[in-house]
Each structure stands twice: as structure tokens, then as C-alpha cells.
Write a protein that holds these residues in place. Structure first.
Motif, PDB file in Angstrom:
ATOM      1  N   ARG A   1     -27.638 -27.281 -39.835  1.00 36.17           N
ATOM      2  CA  ARG A   1     -27.983 -28.074 -41.012  1.00 36.17           C
ATOM      3  C   ARG A   1     -28.493 -27.138 -42.106  1.00 36.17           C
ATOM      4  O   ARG A   1     -29.183 -26.166 -41.842  1.00 36.17           O
ATOM      5  CB  ARG A   1     -29.090 -29.049 -40.602  1.00 36.17           C
ATOM      6  CG  ARG A   1     -29.639 -29.907 -41.689  1.00 36.17           C
ATOM      7  CD  ARG A   1     -30.844 -30.688 -41.116  1.00 36.17           C
ATOM      8  NE  ARG A   1     -31.290 -31.760 -41.961  1.00 36.17           N
ATOM      9  CZ  ARG A   1     -32.075 -31.596 -43.015  1.00 36.17           C
ATOM     10  NH1 ARG A   1     -32.486 -30.405 -43.354  1.00 36.17           N
ATOM     11  NH2 ARG A   1     -32.450 -32.638 -43.730  1.00 36.17           N
ATOM     12  N   ILE A   2     -28.178 -27.450 -43.338  1.00 37.02           N
ATOM     13  CA  ILE A   2     -28.667 -26.659 -44.463  1.00 37.02           C
ATOM     14  C   ILE A   2     -30.150 -26.973 -44.671  1.00 37.02           C
ATOM     15  O   ILE A   2     -30.541 -28.138 -44.744  1.00 37.02           O
ATOM     16  CB  ILE A   2     -27.856 -26.961 -45.736  1.00 37.02           C
ATOM     17  CG1 ILE A   2     -26.410 -26.515 -45.545  1.00 37.02           C
ATOM     18  CG2 ILE A   2     -28.483 -26.290 -46.943  1.00 37.02           C
ATOM     19  CD1 ILE A   2     -25.483 -26.907 -46.675  1.00 37.02           C
ATOM     20  N   VAL A   3     -30.953 -25.914 -44.736  1.00 38.29           N
ATOM     21  CA  VAL A   3     -32.399 -26.052 -44.869  1.00 38.29           C
ATOM     22  C   VAL A   3     -32.866 -25.126 -45.992  1.00 38.29           C
ATOM     23  O   VAL A   3     -32.382 -24.006 -46.108  1.00 38.29           O
ATOM     24  CB  VAL A   3     -33.103 -25.663 -43.543  1.00 38.29           C
ATOM     25  CG1 VAL A   3     -34.589 -25.817 -43.653  1.00 38.29           C
ATOM     26  CG2 VAL A   3     -32.559 -26.479 -42.388  1.00 38.29           C
ATOM     27  N   THR A   4     -33.813 -25.577 -46.776  1.00 34.81           N
ATOM     28  CA  THR A   4     -34.326 -24.744 -47.866  1.00 34.81           C
ATOM     29  C   THR A   4     -35.199 -23.613 -47.308  1.00 34.81           C
ATOM     30  O   THR A   4     -35.741 -23.709 -46.208  1.00 34.81           O
ATOM     31  CB  THR A   4     -35.176 -25.568 -48.852  1.00 34.81           C
ATOM     32  OG1 THR A   4     -36.354 -26.022 -48.190  1.00 34.81           O
ATOM     33  CG2 THR A   4     -34.396 -26.737 -49.420  1.00 34.81           C
ATOM     34  N   THR A   5     -35.314 -22.566 -48.092  1.00 35.16           N
ATOM     35  CA  THR A   5     -36.165 -21.447 -47.678  1.00 35.16           C
ATOM     36  C   THR A   5     -37.624 -21.883 -47.588  1.00 35.16           C
ATOM     37  O   THR A   5     -38.363 -21.383 -46.750  1.00 35.16           O
ATOM     38  CB  THR A   5     -36.026 -20.246 -48.634  1.00 35.16           C
ATOM     39  OG1 THR A   5     -36.286 -20.680 -49.973  1.00 35.16           O
ATOM     40  CG2 THR A   5     -34.650 -19.629 -48.547  1.00 35.16           C
ATOM     41  N   ASP A   6     -38.023 -22.819 -48.423  1.00 35.82           N
ATOM     42  CA  ASP A   6     -39.392 -23.334 -48.364  1.00 35.82           C
ATOM     43  C   ASP A   6     -39.654 -23.983 -47.004  1.00 35.82           C
ATOM     44  O   ASP A   6     -40.698 -23.747 -46.390  1.00 35.82           O
ATOM     45  CB  ASP A   6     -39.635 -24.351 -49.487  1.00 35.82           C
ATOM     46  CG  ASP A   6     -41.053 -24.884 -49.482  1.00 35.82           C
ATOM     47  OD1 ASP A   6     -42.000 -24.073 -49.539  1.00 35.82           O
ATOM     48  OD2 ASP A   6     -41.209 -26.117 -49.397  1.00 35.82           O
ATOM     49  N   THR A   7     -38.720 -24.782 -46.533  1.00 41.67           N
ATOM     50  CA  THR A   7     -38.859 -25.435 -45.233  1.00 41.67           C
ATOM     51  C   THR A   7     -38.917 -24.407 -44.113  1.00 41.67           C
ATOM     52  O   THR A   7     -39.772 -24.490 -43.220  1.00 41.67           O
ATOM     53  CB  THR A   7     -37.701 -26.424 -44.991  1.00 41.67           C
ATOM     54  OG1 THR A   7     -37.739 -27.434 -46.005  1.00 41.67           O
ATOM     55  CG2 THR A   7     -37.790 -27.071 -43.625  1.00 41.67           C
ATOM     56  N   ILE A   8     -38.050 -23.420 -44.155  1.00 40.61           N
ATOM     57  CA  ILE A   8     -38.045 -22.364 -43.135  1.00 40.61           C
ATOM     58  C   ILE A   8     -39.381 -21.623 -43.145  1.00 40.61           C
ATOM     59  O   ILE A   8     -39.968 -21.371 -42.094  1.00 40.61           O
ATOM     60  CB  ILE A   8     -36.875 -21.387 -43.350  1.00 40.61           C
ATOM     61  CG1 ILE A   8     -35.559 -22.099 -43.075  1.00 40.61           C
ATOM     62  CG2 ILE A   8     -37.016 -20.148 -42.465  1.00 40.61           C
ATOM     63  CD1 ILE A   8     -34.335 -21.318 -43.464  1.00 40.61           C
ATOM     64  N   ASN A   9     -39.862 -21.292 -44.320  1.00 38.73           N
ATOM     65  CA  ASN A   9     -41.138 -20.579 -44.426  1.00 38.73           C
ATOM     66  C   ASN A   9     -42.308 -21.407 -43.905  1.00 38.73           C
ATOM     67  O   ASN A   9     -43.194 -20.880 -43.225  1.00 38.73           O
ATOM     68  CB  ASN A   9     -41.398 -20.146 -45.868  1.00 38.73           C
ATOM     69  CG  ASN A   9     -40.532 -18.981 -46.282  1.00 38.73           C
ATOM     70  OD1 ASN A   9     -40.185 -18.139 -45.467  1.00 38.73           O
ATOM     71  ND2 ASN A   9     -40.166 -18.943 -47.550  1.00 38.73           N
ATOM     72  N   ARG A  10     -42.320 -22.693 -44.185  1.00 39.16           N
ATOM     73  CA  ARG A  10     -43.393 -23.565 -43.700  1.00 39.16           C
ATOM     74  C   ARG A  10     -43.381 -23.653 -42.170  1.00 39.16           C
ATOM     75  O   ARG A  10     -44.437 -23.587 -41.529  1.00 39.16           O
ATOM     76  CB  ARG A  10     -43.257 -24.967 -44.284  1.00 39.16           C
ATOM     77  CG  ARG A  10     -43.622 -25.061 -45.736  1.00 39.16           C
ATOM     78  CD  ARG A  10     -43.295 -26.458 -46.255  1.00 39.16           C
ATOM     79  NE  ARG A  10     -43.592 -26.579 -47.646  1.00 39.16           N
ATOM     80  CZ  ARG A  10     -44.477 -27.436 -48.145  1.00 39.16           C
ATOM     81  NH1 ARG A  10     -45.134 -28.249 -47.348  1.00 39.16           N
ATOM     82  NH2 ARG A  10     -44.695 -27.486 -49.425  1.00 39.16           N
ATOM     83  N   ILE A  11     -42.196 -23.817 -41.603  1.00 42.71           N
ATOM     84  CA  ILE A  11     -42.083 -23.911 -40.146  1.00 42.71           C
ATOM     85  C   ILE A  11     -42.470 -22.590 -39.497  1.00 42.71           C
ATOM     86  O   ILE A  11     -43.210 -22.567 -38.509  1.00 42.71           O
ATOM     87  CB  ILE A  11     -40.660 -24.348 -39.736  1.00 42.71           C
ATOM     88  CG1 ILE A  11     -40.399 -25.791 -40.198  1.00 42.71           C
ATOM     89  CG2 ILE A  11     -40.456 -24.214 -38.231  1.00 42.71           C
ATOM     90  CD1 ILE A  11     -38.957 -26.240 -40.054  1.00 42.71           C
ATOM     91  N   ALA A  12     -41.995 -21.493 -40.053  1.00 45.14           N
ATOM     92  CA  ALA A  12     -42.323 -20.176 -39.502  1.00 45.14           C
ATOM     93  C   ALA A  12     -43.829 -19.928 -39.546  1.00 45.14           C
ATOM     94  O   ALA A  12     -44.415 -19.451 -38.570  1.00 45.14           O
ATOM     95  CB  ALA A  12     -41.584 -19.085 -40.272  1.00 45.14           C
ATOM     96  N   LYS A  13     -44.463 -20.261 -40.653  1.00 50.00           N
ATOM     97  CA  LYS A  13     -45.908 -20.072 -40.782  1.00 50.00           C
ATOM     98  C   LYS A  13     -46.653 -20.920 -39.748  1.00 50.00           C
ATOM     99  O   LYS A  13     -47.592 -20.458 -39.109  1.00 50.00           O
ATOM    100  CB  LYS A  13     -46.365 -20.434 -42.193  1.00 50.00           C
ATOM    101  CG  LYS A  13     -47.827 -20.164 -42.437  1.00 50.00           C
ATOM    102  CD  LYS A  13     -48.207 -20.441 -43.884  1.00 50.00           C
ATOM    103  CE  LYS A  13     -49.691 -20.183 -44.092  1.00 50.00           C
ATOM    104  NZ  LYS A  13     -50.105 -20.478 -45.459  1.00 50.00           N
TER     105      LYS A  13
END
Length: 52
Positions: A24-36
Motif C-alpha cells: 500500500r502507498i504510505v506517506t513518509t510522515d506515516t512511516i516516520n511516525r510508526i518507526a518512531k
């Protein structure tokens, strides 16, 4: 998923959709929030998939 959603402040449904469809296409903001929230670098969540 519920706890990750709360910690990352990403919608539960978005977390669920990513789990069901990792392509699924995910924004970099979402990826960064999940990673954090997981305490890992964002690059750990990414995978290079060649085009078919």
C-alpha cells in the motif's frame, strides 16, 4: 495494532491496511511516525521491490 496506533498517532485503519497490504502507498510522515513509535529507523520499515 491498537497500541501502535495510539503511540504513533496513526489511524488504526491505516495500520490495519498496511498490515493487510504491505505494498500500500504510505506517506513518509506515516512511516516516520510508526518507526518512531517502534523505536527503529524508518529505513527498517522499507523494502526495495523491483517493478514487475
Amino acid at each position: 495494532m491498537n497500541k501502535l496506533s495510539q503511540i504513533s498517532q496513526v489511524s488504526y485503519h491505516v495500520i490495519q491496511d498496511i498490515y493487510k497490504n504491505p505494498y500500500r502507498i504510505v506517506t513518509t510522515d506515516t512511516i516516520n511516525r510508526i518507526a518512531k513509535a517502534l523505536g527503529v529507523p524508518a529505513t527498517v520499515l522499507l523494502e526495495d521491490v523491483p517493478e514487475q
